[in-house]
Design a protein around this motif. Structure first.
Motif, PDB file in Angstrom:
ATOM      1  N   GLY A  73       0.804  -1.213   0.000  1.00 29.33           N
ATOM      2  CA  GLY A  73       0.000   0.000   0.000  1.00 29.33           C
ATOM      3  C   GLY A  73       0.837   1.262   0.000  1.00 29.33           C
ATOM      4  N   VAL A  74       0.237   2.356   0.405  1.00 25.16           N
ATOM      5  CA  VAL A  74       0.880   3.665   0.379  1.00 25.16           C
ATOM      6  C   VAL A  74       2.135   3.640   1.248  1.00 25.16           C
ATOM      7  N   GLY A  75       3.226   4.120   0.695  1.00 27.75           N
ATOM      8  CA  GLY A  75       4.487   4.146   1.436  1.00 27.75           C
ATOM      9  C   GLY A  75       5.373   2.957   1.190  1.00 27.75           C
ATOM     10  N   GLY A  76       4.787   1.800   0.823  1.00 28.40           N
ATOM     11  CA  GLY A  76       5.579   0.614   0.534  1.00 28.40           C
ATOM     12  C   GLY A  76       6.572   0.286   1.627  1.00 28.40           C
TER      13      GLY A  76
ATOM     14  N   SER B 266       9.254   2.476   2.130  1.00 30.45           N
ATOM     15  CA  SER B 266      10.024   3.713   2.201  1.00 30.45           C
ATOM     16  C   SER B 266      10.177   4.208   3.631  1.00 30.45           C
ATOM     17  N   THR B 267      11.018   5.221   3.808  1.00 30.39           N
ATOM     18  CA  THR B 267      11.176   5.857   5.114  1.00 30.39           C
ATOM     19  C   THR B 267       9.825   6.389   5.587  1.00 30.39           C
ATOM     20  N   GLY B 268       9.462   6.059   6.817  1.00 28.48           N
ATOM     21  CA  GLY B 268       8.176   6.466   7.369  1.00 28.48           C
ATOM     22  C   GLY B 268       7.055   5.488   7.120  1.00 28.48           C
ATOM     23  N   SER B 269       7.297   4.453   6.319  1.00 27.50           N
ATOM     24  CA  SER B 269       6.274   3.432   6.097  1.00 27.50           C
ATOM     25  C   SER B 269       6.050   2.635   7.377  1.00 27.50           C
ATOM     26  N   VAL B 270       4.949   1.913   7.426  1.00 26.59           N
ATOM     27  CA  VAL B 270       4.633   1.120   8.621  1.00 26.59           C
ATOM     28  C   VAL B 270       5.747   0.121   8.910  1.00 26.59           C
ATOM     29  N   GLN B 271       6.234  -0.556   7.870  1.00 27.85           N
ATOM     30  CA  GLN B 271       7.273  -1.558   8.086  1.00 27.85           C
ATOM     31  C   GLN B 271       8.585  -0.912   8.527  1.00 27.85           C
ATOM     32  N   GLN B 272       8.971   0.192   7.908  1.00 27.01           N
ATOM     33  CA  GLN B 272      10.233   0.836   8.268  1.00 27.01           C
ATOM     34  C   GLN B 272      10.188   1.355   9.704  1.00 27.01           C
ATOM     35  N   GLN B 273       9.077   1.927  10.103  1.00 29.65           N
ATOM     36  CA  GLN B 273       8.956   2.408  11.485  1.00 29.65           C
ATOM     37  C   GLN B 273       8.967   1.252  12.475  1.00 29.65           C
TER      38      GLN B 273
ATOM     39  N   THR C 173      13.744  -1.290  -1.411  1.00 32.12           N
ATOM     40  CA  THR C 173      14.038  -1.679  -0.026  1.00 32.12           C
ATOM     41  C   THR C 173      15.175  -0.858   0.589  1.00 32.12           C
ATOM     42  N   THR C 174      15.554   0.237  -0.066  1.00 32.25           N
ATOM     43  CA  THR C 174      16.683   1.046   0.405  1.00 32.25           C
ATOM     44  C   THR C 174      16.500   1.512   1.847  1.00 32.25           C
ATOM     45  N   ALA C 175      15.315   1.992   2.193  1.00 35.56           N
ATOM     46  CA  ALA C 175      15.092   2.512   3.557  1.00 35.56           C
ATOM     47  C   ALA C 175      15.237   1.407   4.596  1.00 35.56           C
ATOM     48  N   LEU C 176      14.800   0.193   4.262  1.00 34.51           N
ATOM     49  CA  LEU C 176      14.963  -0.925   5.194  1.00 34.51           C
ATOM     50  C   LEU C 176      16.439  -1.247   5.384  1.00 34.51           C
ATOM     51  N   TRP C 177      17.171  -1.278   4.271  1.00 36.22           N
ATOM     52  CA  TRP C 177      18.614  -1.533   4.333  1.00 36.22           C
ATOM     53  C   TRP C 177      19.306  -0.494   5.219  1.00 36.22           C
TER      54      TRP C 177
END
Length: 274
Positions: A109-112, A114-121, A155-159
């Motif tokens: 969904g929205v944000g995928g 990226s930085t600030g996405s549910v998964q990244q946070q 997946t850059t933000a996760l990395w």
């Protein structure tokens, strides 16, 4: 099926404490019936020890519709797969902290991713809550690869979140080959124009990435040169990566499946946590 049986037989012979599967666990589609027919008789024998990650082929299951994507995967693995519609979770093995991530960013969904996405946070908070000396992450699509599929730029933000928290190892699959990289650092953002195939920068404080996509379907020849700081790669051999996790270090050994499969490639080494 014979390659799946050979690699799962090999994994069983190693008597592991945990098994990490790196997505695209079931081909070509992944309904509950597909998992029962193909995965269950082979890798399913290690299900009690398995910690799964989700791949693009898991999302080819249409049985749940838009309201329940990848239904077969979540039904088969149950709570071990993390929350439905998310697919990320963490756990400990000995003194190590392990994190399973969902690299299928377009499905989130929205944000995928990226930085600030549910998964990244979630990842940032999880790593802060588990300041273990050693951390391993795993997901399906590799951030860096010279294989047939390009780098997973999304997946850059996760990395970067993992590198900032001093994580040590990243495991991925997707490409049907084996690759090992040097320790790689934070990726500058925004990404360079050639980020799809850009070579990564080495950093002794970064993560070492392994691509291990040779557990059963097929091997696929490399079509591009090795990336800068890619230390080893092979596209001939089915097998498994055996990791021995020590309190402040780790050993790795790529173990070939052997006959009746082609390929005798091996790769061994050791690394330190930081």
């Amino acid at each position: 099926m014979c390659e799946q049986m050979a690699t799962s037989d090999l994994a069983m012979s190693l008597h592991p404490d945990a098994v990490l599967v790196l997505g695209d666990n079931q081909y070509e589609e992944s309904s509950a019936a597909d998992y029962q027919a193909m995965y269950e008789p082979s890798w399913g024998r290690l299900k009690a020890l398995t910690h799964p990650s989700i791949g693009n082929h898991e999302y080819l299951d249409a049985s749940g519709g838009d309201a329940d994507p990848a239904r077969g995967y979540f039904d088969y693995f149950g709570a071990a797969a993390g929350a439905r519609s998310q697919g990320w979770y963490s756990f400990d093995v000995g003194t190590w902290h392990l994190v399973a991530l969902n690299s299928e960013c377009s499905q989130l969904g929205v944000g995928g991713c990226s930085t600030g996405s549910v998964q990244q946070q979630w990842l940032e908070a999880d790593l802060a809550a588990h300041p273990n000396a050693c951390t391993l992450a795993f997901m399906h699509e590799p951030r860096f690869t010279s294989g047939s599929h390009d780098n997973s730029v999304s997946t850059t933000a996760l990395w970067n979140t993992l590198v900032d928290a001093h994580a040590d190892i990243m495991l991925s699959g997707h490409n049907h080959d084996y690759e090992r990289f040097d320790y790689l650092g934070v990726i500058p953002t925004p990404n360079s124009p050639d980020s799809e195939t850009a070579s990564p920068d080495a950093d002794p404080n970064g993560m070492r990435e392994f691509v291990v996509g040779v557990g059963g379907k097929s091997t696929i020849e490399f079509i591009r040169p090795a990336l800068r700081n890619e230390q080893v790669r092979d596209d001939t051999t089915f097998g498994v990566l055996a990791l021995t996790l020590h309190p402040t270090s780790y050993d790795w050994a790529f173990v070939p499946a052997g006959p009746p499969n082609d390929g005798t490639f091996t790769d061994v080494g050791t690394g330190s946590c930081h």
